[in-house]
Design an enzyme around this catalytic site. Structure first.
Site, PDB file in Angstrom:
ATOM      1  N   ARG A 126       0.790  -1.209  -0.087  1.00  0.00           N
ATOM      2  CA  ARG A 126      -0.049   0.040  -0.037  1.00  0.00           C
ATOM      3  C   ARG A 126       0.858   1.330  -0.014  1.00  0.00           C
ATOM      4  O   ARG A 126       1.981   1.299   0.255  1.00  0.00           O
ATOM      5  CB  ARG A 126      -0.925   0.057   1.336  1.00  0.00           C
ATOM      6  CG  ARG A 126      -0.192   0.154   2.550  1.00  0.00           C
ATOM      7  CD  ARG A 126      -0.114   1.386   3.302  1.00  0.00           C
ATOM      8  NE  ARG A 126       0.188   1.652   4.622  1.00  0.00           N
ATOM      9  CZ  ARG A 126       1.129   2.240   4.984  1.00  0.00           C
ATOM     10  NH1 ARG A 126       1.844   3.319   4.229  1.00  0.00           N
ATOM     11  NH2 ARG A 126       1.289   2.376   6.381  1.00  0.00           N
ATOM     12  N   GLU A 225      -7.069   8.052   7.093  1.00  0.00           N
ATOM     13  CA  GLU A 225      -5.838   8.914   8.117  1.00  0.00           C
ATOM     14  C   GLU A 225      -5.155   9.934   7.069  1.00  0.00           C
ATOM     15  O   GLU A 225      -5.229  11.081   7.252  1.00  0.00           O
ATOM     16  CB  GLU A 225      -4.853   7.997   8.621  1.00  0.00           C
ATOM     17  CG  GLU A 225      -3.865   8.567   9.260  1.00  0.00           C
ATOM     18  CD  GLU A 225      -2.521   7.708   9.745  1.00  0.00           C
ATOM     19  OE1 GLU A 225      -1.339   7.869   9.727  1.00  0.00           O
ATOM     20  OE2 GLU A 225      -3.140   6.705  10.356  1.00  0.00           O
ATOM     21  N   ARG A 229      -5.486   6.346   0.721  1.00  0.00           N
ATOM     22  CA  ARG A 229      -4.541   5.021   1.022  1.00  0.00           C
ATOM     23  C   ARG A 229      -4.917   4.101   0.084  1.00  0.00           C
ATOM     24  O   ARG A 229      -6.096   3.978  -0.432  1.00  0.00           O
ATOM     25  CB  ARG A 229      -4.938   4.356   2.370  1.00  0.00           C
ATOM     26  CG  ARG A 229      -4.612   4.951   3.559  1.00  0.00           C
ATOM     27  CD  ARG A 229      -2.997   4.547   3.729  1.00  0.00           C
ATOM     28  NE  ARG A 229      -2.281   5.291   4.695  1.00  0.00           N
ATOM     29  CZ  ARG A 229      -2.253   4.874   5.845  1.00  0.00           C
ATOM     30  NH1 ARG A 229      -2.858   3.767   6.440  1.00  0.00           N
ATOM     31  NH2 ARG A 229      -1.503   5.564   6.713  1.00  0.00           N
ATOM     32  N   CYS A 271       0.850  11.387   8.906  1.00  0.00           N
ATOM     33  CA  CYS A 271       1.802  11.038   9.995  1.00  0.00           C
ATOM     34  C   CYS A 271       3.357  10.984   9.367  1.00  0.00           C
ATOM     35  O   CYS A 271       3.542  10.494   8.533  1.00  0.00           O
ATOM     36  CB  CYS A 271       1.392   9.653  10.579  1.00  0.00           C
ATOM     37  SG  CYS A 271       2.331   8.954  11.909  1.00  0.00           S
ATOM     38  N   THR A 273       5.590   9.135  10.132  1.00  0.00           N
ATOM     39  CA  THR A 273       5.928   7.739   9.794  1.00  0.00           C
ATOM     40  C   THR A 273       5.994   7.088   8.448  1.00  0.00           C
ATOM     41  O   THR A 273       6.583   6.273   8.121  1.00  0.00           O
ATOM     42  CB  THR A 273       5.510   6.662  10.887  1.00  0.00           C
ATOM     43  OG1 THR A 273       4.187   6.484  10.532  1.00  0.00           O
ATOM     44  CG2 THR A 273       5.791   7.003  12.155  1.00  0.00           C
ATOM     45  N   ARG A 280       4.181   0.538   2.023  1.00  0.00           N
ATOM     46  CA  ARG A 280       4.448  -0.765   3.218  1.00  0.00           C
ATOM     47  C   ARG A 280       3.977  -1.637   2.501  1.00  0.00           C
ATOM     48  O   ARG A 280       2.964  -2.132   2.061  1.00  0.00           O
ATOM     49  CB  ARG A 280       3.464  -0.394   4.268  1.00  0.00           C
ATOM     50  CG  ARG A 280       3.517  -1.367   5.317  1.00  0.00           C
ATOM     51  CD  ARG A 280       2.734  -0.922   6.804  1.00  0.00           C
ATOM     52  NE  ARG A 280       3.382  -1.954   7.753  1.00  0.00           N
ATOM     53  CZ  ARG A 280       2.394  -3.261   7.875  1.00  0.00           C
ATOM     54  NH1 ARG A 280       1.127  -3.338   7.259  1.00  0.00           N
ATOM     55  NH2 ARG A 280       2.881  -4.229   8.843  1.00  0.00           N
ATOM     56  N   ARG A 309       4.846  -7.669  13.104  1.00  0.00           N
ATOM     57  CA  ARG A 309       3.744  -7.412  13.914  1.00  0.00           C
ATOM     58  C   ARG A 309       2.939  -8.722  14.123  1.00  0.00           C
ATOM     59  O   ARG A 309       3.041  -9.731  13.310  1.00  0.00           O
ATOM     60  CB  ARG A 309       3.013  -6.465  13.326  1.00  0.00           C
ATOM     61  CG  ARG A 309       3.502  -5.004  12.999  1.00  0.00           C
ATOM     62  CD  ARG A 309       2.493  -4.165  12.369  1.00  0.00           C
ATOM     63  NE  ARG A 309       2.987  -2.736  12.012  1.00  0.00           N
ATOM     64  CZ  ARG A 309       2.311  -2.022  11.613  1.00  0.00           C
ATOM     65  NH1 ARG A 309       0.969  -1.929  11.251  1.00  0.00           N
ATOM     66  NH2 ARG A 309       2.623  -0.606  11.453  1.00  0.00           N
ATOM     67  N   GLU A 314      -0.327  -3.741  14.562  1.00  0.00           N
ATOM     68  CA  GLU A 314       0.617  -3.120  15.697  1.00  0.00           C
ATOM     69  C   GLU A 314       0.107  -3.607  17.033  1.00  0.00           C
ATOM     70  O   GLU A 314      -1.419  -3.798  17.255  1.00  0.00           O
ATOM     71  CB  GLU A 314       0.620  -1.659  15.365  1.00  0.00           C
ATOM     72  CG  GLU A 314       1.894  -1.178  15.706  1.00  0.00           C
ATOM     73  CD  GLU A 314       2.240   0.114  15.336  1.00  0.00           C
ATOM     74  OE1 GLU A 314       3.219   0.841  15.488  1.00  0.00           O
ATOM     75  OE2 GLU A 314       1.247   0.834  14.507  1.00  0.00           O
TER      76      GLU A 314
END
Length: 356
Positions: A126, A225, A229, A271, A273, A280, A309, A314
């Site tokens: 993604r 978010e 995405r 974010c 990160t 990812r 994970r 997570e």
């Protein structure tokens, strides 16, 4: 000037964070001196303050990171806080470093990681994208949420062939559709406390929605978010197929909707990160022998910059020896290199599992 109520909230929140045993990167890098230096700053276009940046970490002392960018300018205005956190999280991406230009590499060079289907349950890749000219969640107006959703759904409805599908707006969604999307593990839920504290859930469900193709191997989340995405996934270990589908979709969307990009940080996201490639690539993989020897698994993962994970993401446990393993690095390397790290690490993990 930043108003008094905001300064008061900042001050009391900062004191609580200072006194806490929080392990967040926010606590690690926000010294009193830096706090005093940044507390009166605002971003020029949207007027975001330090509170908008750090409120999630002030409220949730168990955050891993603790900061979000309310708009693209925040990365510049509050760079003295963002830069060390980015460097720490992205393993040495320094403030003098520059993220490389987008490069999907040779999409035909990736293959099936588990042709016999013994280990890998599913594969997904993604990326996140922000629409140019719009701020991130905390600064968006209700009108902008609607406007973005219109642009996105119009763009996605132009897909043909394998990517052709349906856009489901969250607003007015029937209970049946909702249940169907939850059962498919497609639907994102409101109520992530880290995002709520960052003020990212306003006007819910306005402007939010989900698109998926007929085979359910391609998915786009709108305004969860990040603005977008974009997700490609399927059962089994055929990383090559998953990657090629993602690349063609992202390239197609980009032709119609320009993305927010930064010379130094790459693609911009809410974010920190997720900056850079925002990619990812992950597998759900069953490695019972390595699961029994977690230290060995972590050692291999570290060597290839992979994140391990639990089965449900997570902070969860591995159910039945099944892990979610993904690339950790998203900055300072190209899209192709990020996916290749996951590819090489998983190849090694399968090899070790077979030998044990």
């Amino acid at each position: 000037m930043v108003d008094a109520a905001v300064l008061e909230k900042l001050e009391s929140g900062f004191k609580k964070l200072e006194a806490s045993d929080s392990k967040s990167l926010l606590k690690k890098y926000l010294t009193r001196e830096l706090f005093d230096k940044l507390k009166n700053l605002k971003t020029p276009t949207f007027g975001s303050t330090l509170l908008d940046v750090i409120q999630s970490g002030l409220e949730n002392h168990d955050s891993g990171v603790g900061i979000y960018a309310p708009d693209a300018e925040a990365y510049t205005v509050f760079s003295e806080l963002f830069d060390p956190i980015i460097e720490d999280y992205h393993k040495g991406f320094k403030k003098t470093d520059k993220h490389p230009a987008k490069d999907w590499g040779d999409v035909d060079s990736l293959a099936n990681l588990d042709p016999t289907g013994e280990f890998i349950i599913s594969t997904r890749v993604r990326c996140g994208r922000s629409l140019e000219g719009y701020p991130f969640n905390p600064c968006l107006t209700e009108g902008q949420y609607k406007e973005m959703e219109d642009k996105v759904s119009a763009t996605l409805s132009g897909f043909t062939g394998e990517l052709k599908g349906t856009y489901y707006p969250l607003t007015g969604m029937s209970k049946e559709t909702q249940q169907k999307l939850i059962d498919d593990h497609f639907l994102f839920k409101e109520g992530d406390r880290f995002l709520q504290a960052a003020n990212a859930c306003r006007f819910w469900p306005t402007g939010r929605g989900i698109f998926h193709n007929e085979n359910k191997t391609f998915l786009v989340w709108c305004n969860e978010e990040d603005h977008l995405r974009i997700i490609s996934m399927q059962m089994g270990g055929d990383l090559g197929q998953v990657y090629r589908r993602l690349v063609s979709a992202v390239n197609d969307i980009e032709k119609r909707v320009p993305f927010s990009h930064h010379d130094r940080l790459g693609f911009l996201t809410f974010c920190p990160t997720n900056l850079g490639t925002t990619v990812r690539a992950s597998v759900h993989i069953k490695v019972p022998k390595l699961a029994a020897n977690k230290a060995k698994l972590e050692e291999v993962a570290a060597k290839f910059n992979l994140q391990v994970r639990g089965t449900r993401g997570e902070h969860t446990e591995a159910e039945g020896g099944v892990y979610d393993i993904s690339n950790k690095r998203r900055m300072g390397l190209t899209e192709y290199e990020a996916v290749k790290e996951m590819n090489d690490g998983i190849t090694e993990i399968i090899k070790i599992e077979k030998e044990m």
